[in-house]
Design a protein around this motif. Structure first.
Motif, PDB file in Angstrom:
ATOM      1  N   ARG A   1       1.179  -1.157  -0.130  1.00  0.00           N
ATOM      2  CA  ARG A   1      -0.009  -0.034   0.098  1.00  0.00           C
ATOM      3  C   ARG A   1       1.099   1.471  -0.242  1.00  0.00           C
ATOM      4  O   ARG A   1       2.040   1.366   0.818  1.00  0.00           O
ATOM      5  N   LEU A   2       0.551   2.148  -1.644  1.00  0.00           N
ATOM      6  CA  LEU A   2       1.724   3.091  -1.327  1.00  0.00           C
ATOM      7  C   LEU A   2       0.055   4.626  -1.114  1.00  0.00           C
ATOM      8  O   LEU A   2       0.016   4.809  -2.086  1.00  0.00           O
ATOM      9  N   ASP A   3      -0.305   5.118   0.368  1.00  0.00           N
ATOM     10  CA  ASP A   3      -1.226   6.198   0.298  1.00  0.00           C
ATOM     11  C   ASP A   3      -2.428   5.529  -0.282  1.00  0.00           C
ATOM     12  O   ASP A   3      -2.948   5.167   0.501  1.00  0.00           O
ATOM     13  N   THR A   4      -3.324   6.352  -1.227  1.00  0.00           N
ATOM     14  CA  THR A   4      -3.545   5.780  -1.498  1.00  0.00           C
ATOM     15  C   THR A   4      -3.518   4.639  -2.750  1.00  0.00           C
ATOM     16  O   THR A   4      -4.682   4.438  -3.448  1.00  0.00           O
ATOM     17  N   LEU A   5      -2.694   4.422  -2.912  1.00  0.00           N
ATOM     18  CA  LEU A   5      -2.833   3.612  -4.453  1.00  0.00           C
ATOM     19  C   LEU A   5      -1.912   2.144  -3.840  1.00  0.00           C
ATOM     20  O   LEU A   5      -2.009   1.551  -3.233  1.00  0.00           O
ATOM     21  N   ALA A   6      -3.049   0.630  -4.197  1.00  0.00           N
ATOM     22  CA  ALA A   6      -2.185  -0.654  -3.338  1.00  0.00           C
ATOM     23  C   ALA A   6      -1.645  -1.359  -5.054  1.00  0.00           C
ATOM     24  O   ALA A   6      -1.649  -1.288  -6.354  1.00  0.00           O
ATOM     25  N   ALA A   7      -0.921  -2.295  -4.968  1.00  0.00           N
ATOM     26  CA  ALA A   7      -0.085  -2.812  -5.683  1.00  0.00           C
ATOM     27  C   ALA A   7      -0.369  -5.013  -5.634  1.00  0.00           C
ATOM     28  O   ALA A   7       0.197  -4.779  -4.186  1.00  0.00           O
ATOM     29  N   GLY A   8       0.361  -5.700  -6.186  1.00  0.00           N
ATOM     30  CA  GLY A   8       0.339  -6.711  -6.028  1.00  0.00           C
ATOM     31  C   GLY A   8      -0.137  -7.867  -6.539  1.00  0.00           C
ATOM     32  O   GLY A   8      -1.373  -7.081  -7.826  1.00  0.00           O
ATOM     33  N   ALA A   9       0.190  -8.356  -6.344  1.00  0.00           N
ATOM     34  CA  ALA A   9       0.052  -9.471  -7.867  1.00  0.00           C
ATOM     35  C   ALA A   9      -2.039  -9.476  -7.571  1.00  0.00           C
ATOM     36  O   ALA A   9      -2.943 -10.507  -6.985  1.00  0.00           O
ATOM     37  N   GLY A  10      -2.318 -10.000  -8.710  1.00  0.00           N
ATOM     38  CA  GLY A  10      -4.143  -9.718  -8.792  1.00  0.00           C
ATOM     39  C   GLY A  10      -4.053  -8.541  -7.902  1.00  0.00           C
ATOM     40  O   GLY A  10      -5.766  -7.720  -8.171  1.00  0.00           O
ATOM     41  N   SER A  11      -3.925  -7.307  -7.654  1.00  0.00           N
ATOM     42  CA  SER A  11      -4.712  -6.581  -7.183  1.00  0.00           C
ATOM     43  C   SER A  11      -5.607  -5.114  -7.976  1.00  0.00           C
ATOM     44  O   SER A  11      -6.937  -4.510  -7.505  1.00  0.00           O
ATOM     45  N   SER A  12      -5.207  -4.908  -9.501  1.00  0.00           N
ATOM     46  CA  SER A  12      -5.650  -4.055 -10.309  1.00  0.00           C
ATOM     47  C   SER A  12      -7.139  -5.331 -10.809  1.00  0.00           C
ATOM     48  O   SER A  12      -6.899  -4.602 -12.445  1.00  0.00           O
ATOM     49  N   ASP A  13      -6.415  -6.147 -11.273  1.00  0.00           N
ATOM     50  CA  ASP A  13      -6.997  -7.390 -12.150  1.00  0.00           C
ATOM     51  C   ASP A  13      -7.914  -7.842 -11.561  1.00  0.00           C
ATOM     52  O   ASP A  13      -8.453  -7.648 -10.883  1.00  0.00           O
ATOM     53  N   MET A  14      -7.931  -9.504 -11.572  1.00  0.00           N
ATOM     54  CA  MET A  14      -9.277  -9.988 -11.380  1.00  0.00           C
ATOM     55  C   MET A  14      -9.495 -10.080  -9.588  1.00  0.00           C
ATOM     56  O   MET A  14     -10.747 -10.388  -9.319  1.00  0.00           O
ATOM     57  N   LYS A  15      -8.502 -10.322  -8.446  1.00  0.00           N
ATOM     58  CA  LYS A  15      -8.807  -9.966  -7.181  1.00  0.00           C
ATOM     59  C   LYS A  15      -9.372  -9.002  -6.775  1.00  0.00           C
ATOM     60  O   LYS A  15      -9.972  -9.212  -5.870  1.00  0.00           O
ATOM     61  N   GLY A  16      -8.884  -8.098  -7.964  1.00  0.00           N
ATOM     62  CA  GLY A  16      -9.422  -6.854  -7.192  1.00  0.00           C
ATOM     63  C   GLY A  16     -10.946  -6.416  -7.577  1.00  0.00           C
ATOM     64  O   GLY A  16     -11.798  -5.544  -6.757  1.00  0.00           O
ATOM     65  N   GLY A  17     -10.762  -6.935  -8.607  1.00  0.00           N
ATOM     66  CA  GLY A  17     -12.646  -7.235  -9.032  1.00  0.00           C
ATOM     67  C   GLY A  17     -13.486  -8.056  -8.713  1.00  0.00           C
ATOM     68  O   GLY A  17     -14.803  -7.980  -8.204  1.00  0.00           O
ATOM     69  N   ASP A  18     -12.700  -9.518  -7.551  1.00  0.00           N
ATOM     70  CA  ASP A  18     -13.693 -10.200  -6.820  1.00  0.00           C
ATOM     71  C   ASP A  18     -14.099  -9.757  -6.238  1.00  0.00           C
ATOM     72  O   ASP A  18     -15.466  -9.429  -5.213  1.00  0.00           O
ATOM     73  N   VAL A  19     -13.187  -8.598  -5.028  1.00  0.00           N
ATOM     74  CA  VAL A  19     -13.211  -7.848  -3.957  1.00  0.00           C
ATOM     75  C   VAL A  19     -14.332  -6.878  -4.244  1.00  0.00           C
ATOM     76  O   VAL A  19     -15.458  -6.506  -3.802  1.00  0.00           O
ATOM     77  N   VAL A  20     -14.503  -6.508  -5.910  1.00  0.00           N
ATOM     78  CA  VAL A  20     -15.286  -5.829  -6.146  1.00  0.00           C
ATOM     79  C   VAL A  20     -16.968  -6.088  -6.551  1.00  0.00           C
ATOM     80  O   VAL A  20     -18.064  -5.712  -5.732  1.00  0.00           O
ATOM     81  N   VAL A  21     -16.977  -7.245  -6.347  1.00  0.00           N
ATOM     82  CA  VAL A  21     -18.342  -7.893  -7.011  1.00  0.00           C
ATOM     83  C   VAL A  21     -18.515  -8.807  -5.507  1.00  0.00           C
ATOM     84  O   VAL A  21     -19.951  -8.089  -5.447  1.00  0.00           O
ATOM     85  N   LEU A  22     -18.236  -8.646  -4.615  1.00  0.00           N
ATOM     86  CA  LEU A  22     -18.470  -9.060  -3.266  1.00  0.00           C
ATOM     87  C   LEU A  22     -18.888  -8.098  -2.760  1.00  0.00           C
ATOM     88  O   LEU A  22     -20.342  -8.196  -2.237  1.00  0.00           O
ATOM     89  N   TYR A  23     -18.044  -7.060  -2.933  1.00  0.00           N
ATOM     90  CA  TYR A  23     -18.955  -5.742  -2.102  1.00  0.00           C
ATOM     91  C   TYR A  23     -20.174  -5.040  -2.721  1.00  0.00           C
ATOM     92  O   TYR A  23     -20.984  -4.590  -1.766  1.00  0.00           O
ATOM     93  N   ALA A  24     -19.928  -5.192  -3.914  1.00  0.00           N
ATOM     94  CA  ALA A  24     -21.310  -4.809  -4.866  1.00  0.00           C
ATOM     95  C   ALA A  24     -22.263  -5.188  -4.238  1.00  0.00           C
ATOM     96  O   ALA A  24     -23.146  -5.191  -4.035  1.00  0.00           O
ATOM     97  N   LEU A  25     -21.965  -6.454  -3.712  1.00  0.00           N
ATOM     98  CA  LEU A  25     -23.662  -8.008  -3.769  1.00  0.00           C
ATOM     99  C   LEU A  25     -23.504  -7.546  -2.570  1.00  0.00           C
ATOM    100  O   LEU A  25     -25.328  -7.699  -1.937  1.00  0.00           O
TER     101      LEU A  25
END
Length: 154
Positions: A130-154
């Motif tokens: 975590r760098l201030d308001t940015l996050a990085a790591g394997a899948g953080s802005s690809d599908m793992k990040g997207g999976d978390v968005v799906v989960l919390y949107a539901l």
């Protein structure tokens, strides 16, 4: 059109740390205000969950790692009333399988939300940072990040 705008707005909220992405979002209808409040109230929880997911090494050929990501998400979907289960694939396929979460009903719209649990990175070198308001790591802005968005949107 309104649903598309809401989905784009929600995705923008998650990416921007809870801040609206346009001035048009300032005068929101009550339902959208509730969504914004929920996202803001659960921001730290969402980031912590994303960190857990990212820190599970789950390259495509790391079958145990991909299954571990599935085990992380499975109870979360179950807690929302979904019948969540792991669908294994034959060993000859060389893939971990799929997490399938289904919620049946007779009313309302039907949705299909789909994502993957693996990353292109192998090994432990792509941990969550975590760098201030940015996050990085394997899948953080690809599908793992997207999976978390799906989960919390539901």
């Amino acid at each position: 059109m309104r649903k598309r705008r809401l989905a784009a707005w929600l995705f923008g909220i998650v990416l921007c740390g809870g801040e609206p992405v346009s001035s048009a979002a300032q005068a929101l209808p009550p339902t959208e205000q509730k969504i914004r409040e929920y996202v803001r109230a659960h921001e730290a929880e969402q980031i912590a969950f994303l960190e857990k997911a990212v820190n599970i090494s789950s390259g495509t050929f790391n079958l145990q790692g991909v299954r571990a990501v599935g085990r992380l998400f499975e109870p979360e979907f179950s807690s929302l009333g979904f019948d969540a289960k792991w669908i294994a694939l034959p060993d000859a396929v060389g893939r971990a399988g799929h997490l399938f979460a289904e919620r049946k009903g007779a009313r309302g719209k039907r949705l299909l939300l789909i994502g993957h649990l693996d990353t292109v990175f192998e090994g432990e070198g792509e941990r969550f940072v975590r760098l201030d308001t940015l996050a990085a790591g394997a899948g953080s802005s690809d599908m793992k990040g997207g999976d978390v968005v799906v989960l919390y949107a539901l």
